[in-house]
Design an enzyme around this catalytic site. Structure first.
Site, PDB file in Angstrom:
ATOM      1  N   ARG A  10       1.058 -20.775 -31.496  1.00 21.12           N
ATOM      2  CA  ARG A  10       2.442 -20.619 -31.972  1.00 21.12           C
ATOM      3  C   ARG A  10       3.376 -20.443 -30.786  1.00 21.12           C
ATOM      4  O   ARG A  10       2.975 -20.027 -29.703  1.00 21.12           O
ATOM      5  CB  ARG A  10       2.581 -19.427 -32.920  1.00 21.12           C
ATOM      6  N   ASP A  19       8.266  -7.408 -34.513  1.00 24.19           N
ATOM      7  CA  ASP A  19       7.313  -7.477 -35.642  1.00 24.19           C
ATOM      8  C   ASP A  19       6.695  -6.119 -35.983  1.00 24.19           C
ATOM      9  O   ASP A  19       6.542  -5.771 -37.149  1.00 24.19           O
ATOM     10  CB  ASP A  19       6.245  -8.569 -35.444  1.00 24.19           C
ATOM     11  N   GLY A 102       0.490 -17.894 -23.220  1.00 25.94           N
ATOM     12  CA  GLY A 102       1.639 -17.452 -24.015  1.00 25.94           C
ATOM     13  C   GLY A 102       1.825 -18.201 -25.323  1.00 25.94           C
ATOM     14  O   GLY A 102       2.828 -18.024 -25.998  1.00 25.94           O
ATOM     15  N   SER A 105      -3.263 -18.422 -27.772  1.00 22.38           N
ATOM     16  CA  SER A 105      -4.603 -19.021 -27.820  1.00 22.38           C
ATOM     17  C   SER A 105      -5.602 -18.046 -28.442  1.00 22.38           C
ATOM     18  O   SER A 105      -6.534 -18.468 -29.133  1.00 22.38           O
ATOM     19  CB  SER A 105      -5.057 -19.443 -26.417  1.00 22.38           C
ATOM     20  N   ASP A 146       1.697 -13.395 -34.456  1.00 21.58           N
ATOM     21  CA  ASP A 146       0.957 -14.544 -33.906  1.00 21.58           C
ATOM     22  C   ASP A 146      -0.049 -15.078 -34.925  1.00 21.58           C
ATOM     23  O   ASP A 146      -0.137 -16.281 -35.164  1.00 21.58           O
ATOM     24  CB  ASP A 146       0.212 -14.140 -32.627  1.00 21.58           C
TER      25      ASP A 146
END
Ligand code: GLA
Length: 336
Positions: A10, A19, A102, A105, A146
């Site tokens: 993402r 978040d 970043g 992964s 994520d």
């Protein structure tokens, strides 16, 4: 049984370090991701990866995923510890994501492994399980963004996520805009302890003013005596509003407005949240000076890592162009 599972990485367009206080984020799943393919069976999870010299070999009763070697196997172990599958798995991992670059992964690996190991449940349950796996493996008290972006991606759309309501609204992403991710080349050091510290500072602010997600006016932070907690709170409150405004700009087809919100976000992450670095600041400044670049900002946790830029197609030739893509999926063999 042969299984293939795929999960995307993402990029977060805007809304960082919001978040975990139940705030607003606007990420998108991208067209780079991780595939796990293999056979169910045995009493170990054993995965090889072309990107890694050593395999991940994880017993089904693994106790502490954070101690597993090699380090990439910790994410596999975290998922095993959360799912506790009855059967093992033997297979391979392929990824098109830069590792540790970043683009989440690790979230993509967790989600793909969970699906390959037979996870059953809702998309939200999958994202939560993988977030818990990430926390166990890395020790970083990360939020849900994520993993939820990887699970809930929609082709051609960004995702407006309210991290308190846990609602995901797919926002059409204009096809005449390009998103580029430029790696600063700066590896994230001290990121995990600094991340935990930022979370604690947000909690300290909330002890004084209540949930930050409920505050619309940043002047509310003036009652917070501690200047650090006050700045952190101001970032979160203003960033939540920038996400809402960026969403309106996307819907209205106004990339200039979106770009200026990205720059404000970067400034707030730099000055109030203090997660930028001089390397990231210089990169953002240079990129926004290039014709056709509407805006740029650090993306994700900060302390190094990547910058995301919104551009006219072809305006930038550095970094990688990423496209908003569908979320994770699992393909089971079809019977004749
Ligand atoms: C990391 C975490 C996310 C989020 C971002 C910052 O990527 O995993 O939960 O907190 O940092 O927005």
């Amino acid at each position: 049984m042969r299984v293939t599972a795929w999960a995307p990485g993402r990029v977060n367009l805007i809304g960082d370090h919001t978040d975990y206080t139940g705030g607003m984020v606007l990420p998108m799943a991208i067209d780079l991701g991780t595939t796990v393919v293999g056979e169910t069976g045995g009493d170990l999870v054993r995965l090889t990866s072309l990107a890694e010299p050593d395999p991940a070999v994880v017993p089904l009763d693994v106790v502490d995923p954070s101690l597993v070697q090699p380090p990439w196997a910790r994410y596999v172990a975290g998922v095993v510890a959360e799912i506790r599958p009855r059967d093992g798995f033997e297979g391979e991992v392929h990824t098109t994501l830069p590792i540790g670059g970043g683009l989440s992964s690790s979230a993509a690996l967790e989600v793909a492994v969970a699906l390959a190991l037979g996870f059953e449940g809702t998309p939200l349950e999958l994202a939560r399980l993988c977030r818990d796996a990430e926390q166990r493996s890395s020790g970083v008290p990360c939020g849900l963004m994520d993993q939820l972006a990887s699970v809930a991606g929609v082709d051609g759309h960004a995702l407006l996520i309210d991290c308190f309501e846990l609602s995901v609204v797919a926002i059409p992403f204009p096809p005449d805009l390009e998103v580029r991710v430029i790696d600063s080349g700066q590896t994230r050091t001290l990121a995990s302890s600094a991340y935990a510290q930022r979370r604690a500072e947000c909690s300290a602010a909330e002890e004084v003013v209540g949930p930050l997600r409920l505050l619309a006016d940043a002047s509310a932070v003036s009652v917070i005596a501690d200047p650090v907690a006050r700045r952190r709170a101001r970032h979160v409150i203003t960033e939540n509003q920038r996400v809402r405004d960026a969403c309106s700009a996307l819907r209205a087809g106004d990339p200039e407005k979106f770009g200026s919100l990205m720059l404000e976000s970067h400034a707030s992450l730099k000055d109030d949240f203090e997660v930028s670095t001089p390397v990231l600041d210089d990169l953002v400044e240079r990129l926004v000076g290039i014709p056709g670049v509407f805006g740029a900002r650090l993306t994700g946790a900060g302390f190094g890592g990547c910058v995301v830029a919104l551009t006219r197609p072809g305006a930038l030739d550095e970094g990688i162009a990423v496209k908003p893509s569908a979320g994770a999926r699992r393909d089971l063999p079809t019977r004749e």
